[in-house]
Design a protein around this motif. Structure first.
Motif, mmCIF file in Angstrom:
data_model
loop_
_atom_site.group_PDB
_atom_site.id
_atom_site.type_symbol
_atom_site.label_atom_id
_atom_site.label_comp_id
_atom_site.label_asym_id
_atom_site.label_seq_id
_atom_site.Cartn_x
_atom_site.Cartn_y
_atom_site.Cartn_z
ATOM 1 N N ARG A 16 10.480 -8.725 47.407
ATOM 2 C CA ARG A 16 9.355 -9.628 47.657
ATOM 3 C C ARG A 16 8.499 -9.128 48.825
ATOM 4 N NH1 ARG A 16 13.246 -14.178 47.371
ATOM 5 N NH2 ARG A 16 13.168 -15.099 45.276
ATOM 6 N N GLN A 17 9.162 -8.719 49.899
ATOM 7 C CA GLN A 17 8.421 -8.249 51.074
ATOM 8 C C GLN A 17 7.611 -6.994 50.756
ATOM 9 O OE1 GLN A 17 11.090 -7.849 54.414
ATOM 10 N NE2 GLN A 17 11.808 -9.964 54.276
ATOM 11 N N ASN A 18 8.207 -6.065 50.006
ATOM 12 C CA ASN A 18 7.491 -4.838 49.650
ATOM 13 C C ASN A 18 6.302 -5.123 48.735
ATOM 14 O OD1 ASN A 18 9.241 -3.226 51.132
ATOM 15 N ND2 ASN A 18 10.634 -2.901 49.408
ATOM 16 N N MET A 19 6.479 -6.042 47.791
ATOM 17 C CA MET A 19 5.370 -6.404 46.903
ATOM 18 C C MET A 19 4.246 -7.096 47.677
ATOM 19 S SD MET A 19 5.810 -5.305 43.820
ATOM 20 C CE MET A 19 6.538 -3.813 44.527
ATOM 21 N N GLN A 20 4.627 -7.901 48.682
ATOM 22 C CA GLN A 20 3.610 -8.548 49.519
ATOM 23 C C GLN A 20 2.788 -7.499 50.270
ATOM 24 O OE1 GLN A 20 2.871 -12.159 50.205
ATOM 25 N NE2 GLN A 20 1.096 -10.952 50.829
ATOM 26 N N LYS A 21 3.465 -6.486 50.791
ATOM 27 C CA LYS A 21 2.752 -5.411 51.492
ATOM 28 C C LYS A 21 1.833 -4.655 50.532
ATOM 29 C CE LYS A 21 6.396 -4.616 54.942
ATOM 30 N NZ LYS A 21 7.435 -3.658 55.431
ATOM 31 N N ARG A 22 2.332 -4.363 49.336
ATOM 32 C CA ARG A 22 1.510 -3.658 48.347
ATOM 33 C C ARG A 22 0.290 -4.488 47.957
ATOM 34 N NH1 ARG A 22 0.612 0.834 47.595
ATOM 35 N NH2 ARG A 22 0.413 0.746 45.329
ATOM 36 N N TYR A 23 0.478 -5.775 47.789
ATOM 37 C CA TYR A 23 -0.623 -6.674 47.437
ATOM 38 C C TYR A 23 -1.689 -6.676 48.538
ATOM 39 C CZ TYR A 23 -3.048 -10.982 46.125
ATOM 40 O OH TYR A 23 -3.997 -11.909 45.780
ATOM 41 N N ASP A 24 -1.243 -6.685 49.794
ATOM 42 C CA ASP A 24 -2.190 -6.666 50.924
ATOM 43 C C ASP A 24 -2.938 -5.344 50.984
ATOM 44 O OD1 ASP A 24 -1.323 -9.195 51.575
ATOM 45 O OD2 ASP A 24 0.102 -8.508 53.105
ATOM 46 N N VAL A 25 -2.247 -4.246 50.678
ATOM 47 C CA VAL A 25 -2.886 -2.915 50.728
ATOM 48 C C VAL A 25 -3.888 -2.750 49.586
ATOM 49 C CG1 VAL A 25 -2.446 -0.441 50.452
ATOM 50 C CG2 VAL A 25 -0.977 -1.802 51.960
ATOM 51 N N LEU A 26 -3.520 -3.218 48.400
ATOM 52 C CA LEU A 26 -4.393 -3.042 47.223
ATOM 53 C C LEU A 26 -5.659 -3.893 47.304
ATOM 54 C CD1 LEU A 26 -1.643 -2.955 44.451
ATOM 55 C CD2 LEU A 26 -3.049 -1.039 45.224
ATOM 56 N N LYS A 27 -5.602 -5.021 47.995
ATOM 57 C CA LYS A 27 -6.774 -5.884 48.190
ATOM 58 C C LYS A 27 -7.457 -6.251 46.873
ATOM 59 C CE LYS A 27 -7.722 -4.101 52.821
ATOM 60 N NZ LYS A 27 -8.710 -3.431 53.705
ATOM 61 N N GLY A 28 -6.674 -6.760 45.937
ATOM 62 C CA GLY A 28 -7.222 -7.214 44.667
ATOM 63 C C GLY A 28 -7.154 -6.194 43.550
ATOM 64 N N LYS A 29 -7.002 -4.930 43.896
ATOM 65 C CA LYS A 29 -6.851 -3.891 42.873
ATOM 66 C C LYS A 29 -5.430 -3.911 42.325
ATOM 67 C CE LYS A 29 -10.283 -0.871 45.048
ATOM 68 N NZ LYS A 29 -10.525 0.472 45.625
ATOM 69 N N LYS A 30 -5.222 -3.262 41.191
ATOM 70 C CA LYS A 30 -3.902 -3.228 40.574
ATOM 71 C C LYS A 30 -3.574 -1.813 40.125
ATOM 72 C CE LYS A 30 -4.188 -8.005 38.899
ATOM 73 N NZ LYS A 30 -4.091 -8.910 37.731
ATOM 74 N N THR A 31 -2.293 -1.482 40.157
ATOM 75 C CA THR A 31 -1.847 -0.159 39.713
ATOM 76 C C THR A 31 -1.504 -0.216 38.213
ATOM 77 O OG1 THR A 31 0.432 -0.660 40.346
ATOM 78 C CG2 THR A 31 -0.956 0.432 41.980
ATOM 79 N N LYS A 32 -1.393 0.954 37.635
ATOM 80 C CA LYS A 32 -1.145 1.022 36.196
ATOM 81 C C LYS A 32 0.334 0.879 35.876
ATOM 82 C CE LYS A 32 -5.154 3.949 35.244
ATOM 83 N NZ LYS A 32 -5.631 5.236 34.672
ATOM 84 N N LYS A 33 0.578 0.427 34.663
ATOM 85 C CA LYS A 33 1.944 0.320 34.177
ATOM 86 C C LYS A 33 2.571 1.716 34.128
ATOM 87 C CE LYS A 33 4.513 -1.130 30.078
ATOM 88 N NZ LYS A 33 4.408 -1.708 28.718
ATOM 89 N N GLY A 34 3.784 1.826 34.602
ATOM 90 C CA GLY A 34 4.472 3.110 34.631
ATOM 91 C C GLY A 34 4.400 3.783 35.987
ATOM 92 N N GLU A 35 3.550 3.285 36.891
ATOM 93 C CA GLU A 35 3.476 3.879 38.225
ATOM 94 C C GLU A 35 4.550 3.278 39.134
ATOM 95 O OE1 GLU A 35 -0.523 3.587 39.631
ATOM 96 O OE2 GLU A 35 -1.290 5.031 38.169
ATOM 97 N N GLU A 36 4.477 3.615 40.401
ATOM 98 C CA GLU A 36 5.556 3.305 41.342
ATOM 99 C C GLU A 36 5.885 1.815 41.402
ATOM 100 O OE1 GLU A 36 6.600 3.843 46.098
ATOM 101 O OE2 GLU A 36 4.766 4.714 45.256
ATOM 102 N N ASP A 37 4.862 0.959 41.423
ATOM 103 C CA ASP A 37 5.119 -0.472 41.553
ATOM 104 C C ASP A 37 5.873 -1.006 40.328
ATOM 105 O OD1 ASP A 37 3.806 -0.688 44.027
ATOM 106 O OD2 ASP A 37 1.863 -0.728 43.022
ATOM 107 N N PHE A 38 5.459 -0.586 39.129
ATOM 108 C CA PHE A 38 6.142 -1.047 37.924
ATOM 109 C C PHE A 38 7.566 -0.493 37.872
ATOM 110 C CE2 PHE A 38 7.260 -0.838 33.403
ATOM 111 C CZ PHE A 38 7.032 -2.156 33.031
ATOM 112 N N ARG A 39 7.739 0.748 38.334
ATOM 113 C CA ARG A 39 9.083 1.331 38.347
ATOM 114 C C ARG A 39 10.007 0.560 39.290
ATOM 115 N NH1 ARG A 39 6.193 6.297 38.479
ATOM 116 N NH2 ARG A 39 6.748 6.580 40.678
#
Length: 399
Positions: A322-345
């Protein structure tokens, strides 16, 4: 060689002793000036203080080791833990400051170098007592135009009565905590004053005055006097607790007492100073919001670590996710990564581990909830596809 007058078994090696002990009991300022043999195994030594040893002795007292730094950090952590319930209830004001000039305290204490210093015992570290903070703040409040006497008495209490006056002592609503500075560069600093009128001040008798020129002037021989200070750049944390029941409603509403207190501290930092020798610029400070953020972040990080340690290993992994996803969400600032990349993995790894491990039904459901909550926020994927791809239904059903 200058030594401290202590029993021989101590061996005069005090590098690990606290600055307070090295400045006091273990001060290496004395020299043997007379030694006489008395029989085969006895030797009588006489000691005296040599002026040239004063500077080197104070220099030795300036050094702080890593243990002393750890002790200061631990003291601040304990004080912050004690302050937490007061802050949560709105009964504490905290101010972070940085010294912009040397800070001296306790110079009037007796000492062989003629100027003492205030140390907090049993730690042997420099400090500013809460009573000293209160005195400066009371004076600052009376110098500000919008502070009336009723406000001062409500916060600070009334002054002790003069002889002959009726006893009417009342304590104020504020309690000032002791301040232990974080020493800049882990070393205290030696300052020097050089009075030139010793021929005038030290003429103790009329005969002395008639023996020579005793009028005060600046052409006399300077007399260097060394004293200890806390260097500029050191950090101070001021904490003031308030008994709200003692405050009038006008000061209690909307936290007005905290606003008034900040104004008084700001005036004290800039115009009055804390500690000794403030008339010549010592003890000046400024608000340090960067230190506030740094200390607060460190405190919150420690609290999170303590919360994680109380969880089971499985729930700890879910919380870290949860904490790591919160950090990623703050860094992306509304953008999203693609399926199969690091976040989905990372989501797939958590789901696979929850299925393959001996996690309880509650722990598997917590993992599924965390993935379903953060997946659509961080990855370009619909929640239905996410449930299907990672088989979140199996996690919730315990399969």
């Amino acid at each position: 060689m200058p030594i401290a007058v202590v029993p021989q078994y101590l061996d005069n090696d005090f590098k690990q002793a606290s600055p307070g002990m090295r400045f006091g009991m273990y001060l290496g300022i004395q020299c043997v000036f007379q030694s006489k043999n008395q029989g085969q195994d006895h030797e009588k030594k006489a000691y005296k203080v040599k002026i040239e040893n004063k500077r080197s002795a104070i220099d030795e007292a300036c050094k702080l080791t890593s243990d002393h730094k750890s002790l200061i950090d631990a003291w601040h952590e304990r004080q912050q833990a004690a302050a937490a319930p007061w802050e949560a209830s709105g009964r504490l004001w905290t101010g972070y400051a940085q010294a912009v000039a040397p800070f001296a305290t306790g110079l009037g204490n007796e000492h062989p170098t003629e100027n003492g210093f205030a140390f907090l015992w049993p730690y042997g570290l420099p400090y500013l007592p809460g009573s000293g903070v209160k005195g400066v703040l009371r004076r600052a409040a009376r110098e500000l135009p919008h502070w009336d006497e009723a406000c001062c008495e409500a916060l600070f209490g009334n002054e002790p009565p003069l002889p002959g006056q009726a006893e009417d002592a009342r304590r104020g609503a504020l309690s000032f905590w002791d301040v232990l500075p974080r020493i800049s560069r882990n070393r205290l600093r030696v300052e020097v004053m050089t009075p030139h009128q010793s021929h005038y001040y030290q003429a103790k008798t009329k005969a002395d005055a008639q023996a020579g020129d005793t009028d005060p002037h600046d052409s006399g021989s300077p007399n260097p006097i060394f004293f200890l200070t806390v260097p500029p750049g050191s950090e101070f944390v001021f904490r003031v607790a308030c008994d709200l029941d003692r405050l009038p409603k006008s000061l209690r509403d909307n936290g007005l007492w905290q606003q008034r207190l900040r104004e008084a501290f700001e005036h004290a930092y800039q115009w009055l100073g804390f500690g000794a020798k403030t008339a010549v610029g010592y003890g000046a400070m400024r608000f340090d919001e960067e230190a506030r953020r740094r200390v607060q972040d460190a405190w919150e990080k420690k609290q999170r670590e303590q919360e994680l340690n109380r969880l089971s290993p499985a729930m700890r992994e879910v919380e870290l996710f949860r904490q790591n996803m919160q950090k990623r969400y703050d860094v992306l600032k509304g953008k999203k990564t693609k399926k199969g990349e690091e976040d989905f993995r990372a989501m797939r790894a958590l789901a696979d581990k929850a299925k393959a491990s001996d996690w309880s039904a509650e722990e598997r459901a917590a993992a599924a909830d965390a993935i379903e909550h953060w997946g659509p926020k961080v990855v370009q994927i619909d929640v239905k596809d996410l449930r299907k791809d990672l088989d979140l239904k199996a996690l919730r059903s315990g399969g």
